[in-house]
Design a protein around this motif. Structure first.
Motif: not given
Length: 162
Positions: A28-30, A32-38, A145-153
């Motif tokens: 739950n870091v900036p 990440s999907p945690y902060y998705d407004t949708v 990337p959709s989520h800059a915090a992600c680290n696996a693709w």
């Protein structure tokens, strides 16, 4: 188990499941999907996108998670999005069922590739992705990337029906 398209009534319970799962793993870091407004209006978000869909899973009438797909910025590519399950729902092949539904829909919508952005510490999810034929990438696909915090693709070519 019942898998069905998301409805407006699912928005808040699903947001709670998603954010709890992300927090559980410390993601739950900036960025990440945690902060998705949708997250507050997932049903409406997917209903108003072309070639996109989201499903929820219920066990004994209780919402236990969901997953979906939507267009990605890379040509002919769908993104597998927001596969999150409550702790009690994990390990019962629900994620696999959701992935199969999303992949079938991606083919139906005419996508040629299926892409995922995730976290290294989601070991079980990454195992699922590899099991169903996704290949790990060294870097994100495309430029944004959709989520800059992600680290696996991961990426999968959609060649045939499953």
């Amino acid at each position: 188990m019942n898998i069905r398209p998301i409805e407006k009534k699912d928005n808040q319970p699903l947001k709670a499941i998603i954010q709890a799962a992300i927090s559980e793993y410390g993601n739950n870091v900036p960025g990440s999907p945690y902060y998705d407004t949708v997250l507050d209006h997932l049903a409406e978000h997917y209903a108003h996108q072309d070639r996109a869909k989201y499903w929820v899973a219920e066990v004994d009438g209780e919402l236990v998670g969901g997953a979906g797909l939507g267009p990605f910025t890379y040509p002919e590519t769908a993104e597998f999005q927001k596969l999150y399950l409550s702790p009690a729902a994990r390990g019962h092949h629900i994620g696999h069922q959701l992935e199969i539904m999303a992949e079938k829909a991606a083919r139906k919508y005419g996508y040629k590739k299926f892409y995922i952005e995730t976290f290294q510490n989601y070991k079980a999810a990454r195992g699922l992705y590899q099991h169903v034929g996704f290949k790990q990438l060294d870097k994100p696909l495309g430029h944004e990337p959709s989520h800059a915090a992600c680290n696996a693709w991961y990426l999968k070519n959609l060649k045939r029906d499953i």
